[in-house]
Design a protein around this motif. Structure first.
Motif, PDB file in Angstrom:
ATOM      1  N   ASP A 167      71.724  89.103  15.374  1.00  0.00           N
ATOM      2  CA  ASP A 167      72.530  89.816  14.379  1.00  0.00           C
ATOM      3  C   ASP A 167      73.837  90.334  14.983  1.00  0.00           C
ATOM      4  O   ASP A 167      74.575  91.060  14.338  1.00  0.00           O
ATOM      5  CB  ASP A 167      71.750  90.996  13.784  1.00  0.00           C
ATOM      6  CG  ASP A 167      71.393  92.050  14.824  1.00  0.00           C
ATOM      7  OD1 ASP A 167      70.777  93.049  14.418  1.00  0.00           O
ATOM      8  OD2 ASP A 167      71.721  91.875  15.999  1.00  0.00           O
ATOM      9  N   GLY A 168      74.121  89.942  16.253  1.00  0.00           N
ATOM     10  CA  GLY A 168      75.388  90.298  16.875  1.00  0.00           C
ATOM     11  C   GLY A 168      75.348  91.601  17.616  1.00  0.00           C
ATOM     12  O   GLY A 168      76.331  92.016  18.200  1.00  0.00           O
ATOM     13  N   LYS A 252      80.819  84.229  12.826  1.00  0.00           N
ATOM     14  CA  LYS A 252      80.295  85.388  13.559  1.00  0.00           C
ATOM     15  C   LYS A 252      81.376  86.172  14.297  1.00  0.00           C
ATOM     16  O   LYS A 252      81.077  87.172  14.942  1.00  0.00           O
ATOM     17  CB  LYS A 252      79.221  84.930  14.541  1.00  0.00           C
ATOM     18  CG  LYS A 252      78.033  84.255  13.857  1.00  0.00           C
ATOM     19  CD  LYS A 252      77.063  83.707  14.872  1.00  0.00           C
ATOM     20  CE  LYS A 252      75.881  83.057  14.159  1.00  0.00           C
ATOM     21  NZ  LYS A 252      76.280  81.892  13.347  1.00  0.00           N
ATOM     22  N   ARG A 306      83.335  86.684  10.513  1.00  0.00           N
ATOM     23  CA  ARG A 306      82.199  87.233   9.787  1.00  0.00           C
ATOM     24  C   ARG A 306      82.726  88.038   8.612  1.00  0.00           C
ATOM     25  O   ARG A 306      83.902  88.446   8.608  1.00  0.00           O
ATOM     26  CB  ARG A 306      81.354  88.105  10.701  1.00  0.00           C
ATOM     27  CG  ARG A 306      82.082  89.343  11.237  1.00  0.00           C
ATOM     28  CD  ARG A 306      81.137  90.298  11.920  1.00  0.00           C
ATOM     29  NE  ARG A 306      80.307  89.641  12.903  1.00  0.00           N
ATOM     30  CZ  ARG A 306      79.181  90.157  13.379  1.00  0.00           C
ATOM     31  NH1 ARG A 306      78.768  91.352  12.990  1.00  0.00           N
ATOM     32  NH2 ARG A 306      78.464  89.499  14.259  1.00  0.00           N
TER      33      ARG A 306
END
Length: 355
Positions: A167-168, A252, A306
């Protein structure tokens, strides 16, 4: 000058006069920089050492510098270094010299990132830029067949060691510390690497991939990242614009920043001779309206960022209104035009709409 003793004062005055006759717009400043470089003194130290004689080696070095500057070579190429925000970067012929306007670009780019969170101990153990991690995950997707699942499993497994999860967010620290999010940034047309290195220096939670089509620029940007101790967080890639950004990173990125070639073709004939004769046209000319490269970049940003991510571009003052229209047409919001230090329109920022 004659072969008599050269004091710093005499050398400074002679150099200033010579450069003035050669058309230097700021001969005193140039003389100070060249003499400081030749003697190893800071500019302010010259004035408290006026009576200090120059050694023969210093005199010979200064003669070479003055000859180059008198021929119009940019001061930064002669000294080999330029201050940029909170860092100093190496510069050399074949690569665009960083300018104060680009410091404004970096300020605006940094403002698009989320506020810095509390860093955790594990963050200091992060090695190479996570593009390598994303590439490994992407390869695993192809082998496993179950795309989203394989990607998550590989990134989560490696993320425990690398400080990055699917999820970064960074890996959690001990004792319940909240993790600092790893920010992913792409710097297209990096040149000397001044933008990528500044962002990594000022935001330790950022991982930057810096690209350039010029081998000279890529080599110099890599040297600057190494010299500044940022090679573990700035990865430099030789490619055309974003071709070297891993596919698995698309969608992302928190930020895309670029100082692309943006001088309109007609304006190229009007740029100062010092720029035209010594700096690479590849890094300057942006096509008929200055937006040839920007058009490619803004379309890519739409896919690469993102939701809520931002982009920032340095552009020619005559191009900003059209660039803003192109950004809005591409679906971006919060489109802003920012002036440079001279009050001219210079930077465009925008955001990809959030979820």
């Amino acid at each position: 000058m004659t072969e008599e003793v050269w004091t710093i004062k005499a050398a400074l005055e002679w150099t200033q006069g010579y450069l003035a006759r050669k058309g230097d717009e700021n001969p005193r400043l140039s003389a100070e920089w060249l003499l400081a470089e030749a003697t190893g003194l800071r500019r302010v130290e010259l004035y408290v050492n006026f009576e200090r004689p120059l050694s023969m080696e210093e005199r010979n070095i200064l003669r070479g510098y003055v000859s180059r500057r008198g021929a119009g070579e940019p001061l930064q190429y002669i000294t080999g270094e330029v201050a940029f925000r909170h860092i100093a970067v190496k510069v050399r012929p074949g690569v665009l010299i960083p300018r104060p306007e680009t410091e404004v670009l970096v300020s605006e780019a940094l403002s698009l990132l989320p506020p810095a969170g509390r860093r955790v101990a594990r963050d200091s153990q992060i090695g190479a830029w996570e593009g390598d991690l994303l590439r490994a995950a992407e390869a695993a997707v192809g082998e496993a067949g179950d795309g989203s699942n394989a990607f998550s499993q590989v990134v989560d497994a490696l993320g425990e060691a690398e400080g990055f999860t699917s999820d970064g967010a960074g890996a959690s620290g001990a004792s319940g510390d909240s993790a600092a999010e790893t920010l992913f940034v792409a710097d297209l047309c990096t040149g000397s690497g001044c933008i990528a290195c500044s962002i990594a220096y000022e935001r330790p939670d950022a991982r930057v991939i810096a690209t350039d089509i010029s081998p000279d620029a890529v080599a110099l940007a890599g040297e600057n990242a190494d010299a500044l101790g940022l090679a573990d967080r700035v990865r430099v890639v030789e490619c055309d614009l974003a071709a070297g950004v891993p596919e698995a990173a698309i969608g992302k990125l928190h930020l895309v920043v670029s100082n692309p070639p943006y001088v309109p073709t007609a304006v190229m004939a009007e740029i100062p001779q010092e720029v035209a004769a010594f700096e690479p046209a590849l890094a300057l000319e942006g096509g008929a309206d200055g937006l040839d490269v920007f058009r490619r970049e803004i379309e890519w940003c739409r896919q690469a960022l993102r939701p809520g991510g931002g982009c920032a571009f340095e552009l020619h003052e005559t191009c900003l209104d059209e660039a803003a229209s192109l950004a809005r047409a591409a679906g971006f919001v919060d489109v802003r035009i920012v002036a440079d230090l001279a009050g001219r329109s210079r930077v465009l920022t925008a955001r990809k709409p959030g979820c």
